[in-house]
Design a protein around this motif. Structure first.
Motif: not given
Length: 386
Positions: A18-46
């Motif tokens: 819901c917070n994302t739906l209320k934000s300025d970004w629905l697609t290809q915004g900061p949540e995508v980059s954050k999600f990718e970063y979390l997977f990079s950290e979790y899996c130790s992939a570059e």
């Protein structure tokens, strides 16, 4: 109906979306980059590239590795069709490597035997896709050694294996492969509703996958430096495989519970293991020492009555069992290329006896006991095995 798998959506997940739906970004915004970063950290992939499905991730991985109609791709017959279809979408020819009857994963011994024959005939694969079936990793060290000897690339189809480990390291690290792919479908370990993740340690592969997920279009530095912000260029023929901020916000919230989900799945599996330990007509999935499975599935082998009869009786009792998987080479589409039943006997034997029974973190004790009682009754009072 007790399903074989089920997503778990919390109030926290709903707030995040819901917070994302209320934000300025629905697609290809900061949540995508954050999600990718979390997977990079979790899996130790570059590098991590998030897309709209694991099928899309497999496809762009094949494209990034340069798979063409002149090439061969090998995978397991014990998988969903997407593991092979990604190669066909590149025009490549497909072949399969039979499974190990204990792990149900691609057998590294049979792979080596097939590679020796292929080397003699000049038909070595460009890409091999081992599939981490049900959440347990293939023997990636052995497969990696073969890749160095025979010169093929590796894409790990880890669609079932988010949260799994191999040799005490997270699956997704891409230590023994070029690319690792995860699925975030609702029935998997965590979900973003739909989604896929491609992980790699190779910057060139990552850059290509980023291009292929978004039409082949980018804004490189030399265009930015011109001071004309509307400029972009297409450097290859890509697709629209982009994931949205909405989906990523759900995935980010779910990742906080990933390890808890895997631990709970192990608890549920341990109860099954104990409950069926004295039933000679049920073979439980075996976990190998090199791997800690995420237990996406709990596929048993039944050796009493017919699989069909047991399956239908369980369904009639409200137990939503399923079967994973019909061997890919027996599908009509692949039979047109000359494949037929009998080509990969281990996969076919496994399939003929397989039933996936319910396993998910929120499976209630009374429901699990109901499943156990029904299965024990069906398999111990059914006469001689067939």
């Amino acid at each position: 109906m007790i399903p074989y798998g089920r997503q778990h959506i919390t109030a926290e997940d709903i707030v995040a979306v819901c917070n994302t739906l209320k934000s300025d970004w629905l697609t290809q915004g900061p949540e995508v980059s954050k999600f990718e970063y979390l997977f990079s950290e979790y899996c130790s992939a570059e590098y991590v590239v998030a897309v709209n499905s694991a099928t899309s991730a497999l496809h762009i991985a094949c494209l990034a590795l340069g798979l063409t109609e002149r090439d061969w791709l090998w995978t397991s017959p014990n998988t969903f069709v997407a593991s092979a279809n990604c190669g066909r979408l590149c025009g490549a020819q497909i072949d399969f490597v039979d499974i190990d009857p204990v792990s149900y994963n691609m057998c590294s011994v049979k792979l080596e035997e097939k590679l020796k024959l292929a080397a003699e005939s000049g038909r070595l694969p460009k890409i091999v896709i081992p599939v981490h079936f049900a959440g347990q990793s293939c023997d990636m060290l052995a497969i990696s050694k073969l890749s160095k000897k025979y010169g093929f690339k590796i894409i790990e189809d880890a669609s079932h294996a988010v949260g799994s480990k191999y040799l005490d390291q997270p699956v997704g690290r891409a230590k023994y492969s070029d690319v690792v792919v995860f699925s975030l479908h609702p029935v998997k370990i965590i979900t973003s509703a739909e989604g896929g993740i491609a992980l790699t340690n190779n910057p060139e592969i990552a850059q290509k996958m980023q291009l292929y997920r978004s039409h082949g279009v980018s804004r490189p530095d030399h265009l930015v430096e011109r001071g004309e912000p509307w400029l972009y260029e297409q450097s290859c023929l890509g697709l629209n495989y982009r994931i949205t901020d909405i989906l990523c916000s759900l995935g980010i919230s779910q990742m906080k519970r990933l390890d808890d989900y895997v631990n709970k799945r192990h608890e549920v599996a341990a109860i099954y293991n104990q409950a069926f330990s004295s039933n000679s007509n049920i073979k439980c999935p075996k976990q190998l020492g090199h791997s800690r499975s995420s237990y996406h599935l709990y596929p048993i082998q039944v050796h009493a009555k017919s699989r069909k009869e047991i399956f239908n009786e369980l369904r009639s009792e409200g137990v939503g069992v399923n079967v994973h998987y019909i061997p890919v080479h027996t599908q009509p589409y692949y039979q047109q290329f000359g494949f037929c039943e009998g080509d990969f006997p281990n996969a076919e034997l496994y399939y003929s006896q397989a039933i996936s029974i319910p396993l998910y973190p929120q499976l209630e004790s009374k429901d699990q006991q109901f499943i156990i009682d029904k299965l024990n009754k069906l398999t111990t009072n059914s006469g001689s095995p067939q």
